[in-house]
Design a protein around this motif. Structure first.
Motif, PDB file in Angstrom:
ATOM      1  N   LYS A  56       8.338   4.390  32.622  1.00  0.00           N
ATOM      2  CA  LYS A  56       7.346   3.696  33.430  1.00  0.00           C
ATOM      3  C   LYS A  56       7.850   3.469  34.844  1.00  0.00           C
ATOM      4  O   LYS A  56       7.127   3.651  35.822  1.00  0.00           O
ATOM      5  CB  LYS A  56       6.982   2.360  32.781  1.00  0.00           C
ATOM      6  N   SER A 107      11.259   3.887  27.220  1.00  0.00           N
ATOM      7  CA  SER A 107       9.885   3.703  27.684  1.00  0.00           C
ATOM      8  C   SER A 107       9.856   2.990  29.031  1.00  0.00           C
ATOM      9  O   SER A 107       9.091   3.361  29.932  1.00  0.00           O
ATOM     10  CB  SER A 107       9.091   2.921  26.636  1.00  0.00           C
ATOM     11  N   ARG A 108      10.685   1.972  29.194  1.00  0.00           N
ATOM     12  CA  ARG A 108      10.748   1.254  30.472  1.00  0.00           C
ATOM     13  C   ARG A 108      11.239   2.171  31.583  1.00  0.00           C
ATOM     14  O   ARG A 108      10.711   2.155  32.703  1.00  0.00           O
ATOM     15  CB  ARG A 108      11.661   0.038  30.333  1.00  0.00           C
TER      16      ARG A 108
END
Length: 234
Positions: A205, A201-202
């Protein structure tokens, strides 16, 4: 020169490494054999000197002997301790390691079950009953060790039925331990999956932010057009 060469050859023959090793090994063996108590005849009935047997069964009474310097005309016997009185069950002699025992006396319910090849002087007691419960003495005497004598005691308990071992507690403990181990494995796998999802997820982003920055750089500041026509001169 000859004397020097002869001396060097003699020195190399007397003290090579292999002879030094053999000498140390021989010294160790002699130290073990001639240490106090090592010469003594020893009789053993095993690590567990007791047994529960079912009424009417045949029972092996184990016994063996050892001697560092060997034996000649070894005498051994089995006796039953009946209220302090020893009742002879079997008596035999062994001339040497290459000879099998010569039975001098044997009770009709006793069978010799050993062999001199392994210093085994065990016997089998046939069709035991409740009166056979008690202590059995294995005795040996070695004339080669100045008639050194040694004995060991084996305890027999005759029962009507064998005890059933309750394994409930063991099963519960095994189940609890297995459950804890399973829970720990599931927890560690779940933790790794969560950390993996957070890391992905990081990365996503960061990728979106980076892409947005590149688009803004190419299009210019907000509210302006990339292709602005020049103002015509008057």
């Amino acid at each position: 020169m000859k004397a020097g060469r002869t001396g060097s050859l003699l020195w190399s023959w007397v003290q090579p490494e292999e002879w030094i090793f053999k000498g140390l090994l021989l010294t160790l063996l002699l130290g073990v054999c001639w240490s106090p108590g090592a010469l003594s005849l020893e009789v053993s009935v095993g690590k567990i000197p007791s047994l529960e047997a079912l009424n009417g069964s045949d029972v092996l009474l184990p016994c063996s002997f050892t001697s560092c310097i060997g034996y000649e005309d070894l005498l051994f016997r089995w006796s039953y301790n009946r209220n302090g009185t020893l009742e002879l069950m079997l008596e035999a002699t062994i001339k040497g390691p290459k000879y099998e025992p010569r039975i001098l006396f044997s009770d009709y319910r006793v069978q010799f079950a050993g062999t001199s090849k392994t210093n085994n002087i065990s016997i089998i007691l046939l069709n035991v009953d409740f009166e056979d419960s008690g202590q059995y003495i294995c005795y040996a005497k070695n004339p080669k060790e100045k008639n050194r004598v040694h004995r060991a005691t084996y305890t027999l308990l005759v029962v009507s039925e064998m005890k059933v071992v309750d394994k409930t507690l063991t099963t519960i403990i095994a189940s609890v331990v297995g459950g804890l181990i399973g829970f720990l494995i599931v927890f560690l796998l779940g933790k790794k999956l969560i950390l993996f999802a957070i890391a992905k997820s990081r990365e996503r982003k960061e990728c979106l932010v980076s892409s947005s920055g590149i688009d803004n750089t190419e299009n210019g500041p907000t509210g302006t057009k990339g292709n602005k026509k020049p103002t015509p001169k008057a």
